[in-house]
Design a protein around this motif. Structure first.
Motif, short mmCIF file in Angstrom:
data_model
loop_
_atom_site.label_atom_id
_atom_site.label_comp_id
_atom_site.label_asym_id
_atom_site.label_seq_id
_atom_site.Cartn_x
_atom_site.Cartn_y
_atom_site.Cartn_z
N SER A 170 0.82 -1.21 0.00
CA SER A 170 0.00 0.00 0.00
C SER A 170 0.86 1.26 0.00
O SER A 170 0.54 2.22 -0.72
CB SER A 170 -0.95 0.00 1.20
N THR A 171 1.95 1.30 0.77
CA THR A 171 2.81 2.48 0.74
C THR A 171 3.56 2.60 -0.60
O THR A 171 3.81 3.70 -1.08
CB THR A 171 3.83 2.44 1.89
N SER A 215 -5.18 2.72 -1.84
CA SER A 215 -3.94 2.45 -1.11
C SER A 215 -4.05 2.87 0.34
O SER A 215 -3.58 2.16 1.24
CB SER A 215 -2.77 3.19 -1.78
N LEU A 218 -6.34 0.42 2.20
CA LEU A 218 -5.63 -0.85 2.38
C LEU A 218 -4.56 -0.74 3.45
O LEU A 218 -4.39 -1.64 4.28
CB LEU A 218 -5.01 -1.29 1.04
N PHE A 219 -3.85 0.38 3.46
CA PHE A 219 -2.80 0.59 4.46
C PHE A 219 -3.39 0.62 5.86
O PHE A 219 -2.87 -0.02 6.79
CB PHE A 219 -2.05 1.88 4.17
N SER A 283 7.85 2.44 2.84
CA SER A 283 7.71 1.07 2.35
C SER A 283 8.94 0.23 2.70
O SER A 283 8.83 -0.94 3.08
CB SER A 283 7.48 1.06 0.84
#
Length: 315
Positions: A170-171, A215, A218-219, A283
């Motif tokens: 996600s990141t 994203s 999700l993160f 990330s």
């Protein structure tokens, strides 16, 4: 309870001005202050102070007079903590793990993602961009509840690893969004996502904004299912009794210091690496957190403190 309180604060912020929100924030703190006047010390602490009668009264208050309770064992906690004990594997190994978990939790970029929530929803053309924080809070509550339900079945290491992998993807996608929109460096921690440098059509820009929204959601889901609650749980499980107070305090200090450092310096990192580089750096830290979990963090599911201590001692 923490994420539920955050969600309630988001809901209040949706309908109240910031001044009234600040006043409202004083209400639960005042109730807590009043109720703590009636909260007894823990029986174990009172026993270490040789206050047996007070300990009995505290146990009666906490467990009820009809409960069949026994006096808790008192032993190792009388030893106290000495710096020489840091040479013991049963002390320095959980200490390093606890501090590292708290550092990785903040280096994952959770605060940075939260900073951009409302701006990202605005770029995705949401009619009510102020709903962004409420949606974020709902995701946190749902996935933290899921983690609480499956934690004792799936295990701590599995959830930490799964959570870290989700945050890596996600990141990375978050950084890709900033790279594709070519957002320039900013002097503040709030990047102006509504003015991308790229000459893409509006529809393409909105499509990329949906990449950022996906994203972000999700993160937050990945963080809530693992790296949000589990470091705090592990911190309470891995330390021997006689160092738990001091070690827990150091871990909490590490967490808040890293939160301060990431919050303060993230804008400077974006100036140097640009926004996409900053998120790709997060990330990379998520990758390190997964590797650290697989190589150093023991599985504590269903184990007693004595078994965990024996693991660190190699027995």
């Amino acid at each position: 309870m923490v994420v539920t309180g955050i969600l309630l604060a988001y809901l209040a912020g949706w309908v109240l001005e910031w001044r009234w929100l600040a006043v409202l924030g004083c209400v639960p703190a005042s109730f807590m202050l009043l109720l703590m006047c009636y909260m007894p010390e823990t029986p174990r602490f009172l026993l270490t102070q040789h206050k047996r009668q007070e300990a009995m009264a505290a146990m009666q208050f906490l467990w009820g007079s009809e409960q069949t309770w026994e006096e808790p064992p008192v032993g190792a906690e009388h030893q106290g903590f000495r710096l020489a004990q840091l040479r013991l594997p049963s002390i320095y190994k959980p200490f390093i793990i606890g501090v590292s978990l708290m550092a990785f939790q903040q280096l994952s970029g959770i605060n940075a993602v939260m900073f951009y929530a409302e701006t990202i929803f605005e770029e995705a053309k949401f009619k009510e961009s102020s709903l962004a924080s409420v949606i974020v809070g709902i995701i946190q509550v749902l996935f933290t509840a899921m983690a609480a339900l499956i934690m004792d079945k799936a295990g701590r290491r599995l959830l930490l690893t799964l959570s870290g992998v989700i945050m890596v993807f996600s990141t990375s996608a978050f950084g890709a969004y900033f790279k594709l929109t070519q957002g320039g460096p900013s002097n503040s921690s709030h990047v102006d996502l509504s003015t991308p440098i790229s000459m893409e059509p509006t529809s393409a820009s909105v499509g990329l904004a949906w990449l950022a929204v996906g994203s972000m959601c999700l993160f937050i889901a990945g963080f809530a299912v693992g790296w949000g609650p589990i470091p705090w749980l592990l911190m309470s499980e891995i330390f021997p009794l006689h160092v738990k107070g001091l070690a827990t305090g150091v871990c909490v200090l590490t967490n808040w210091f890293m939160a301060f450092l990431v919050t303060k310096e993230f804008s400077s990192v974006m100036e140097v690496l640009r926004p996409y580089g900053a998120f790709w750096l997060a990330s990379a830290f998520c990758i390190f957190s997964v590797l650290f979990t697989l190589s150093c963090v023991p599985e504590t599911k269903g184990k007693t403190l004595e078994q965990i201590t024996a693991h660190f001692e190699g027995r």
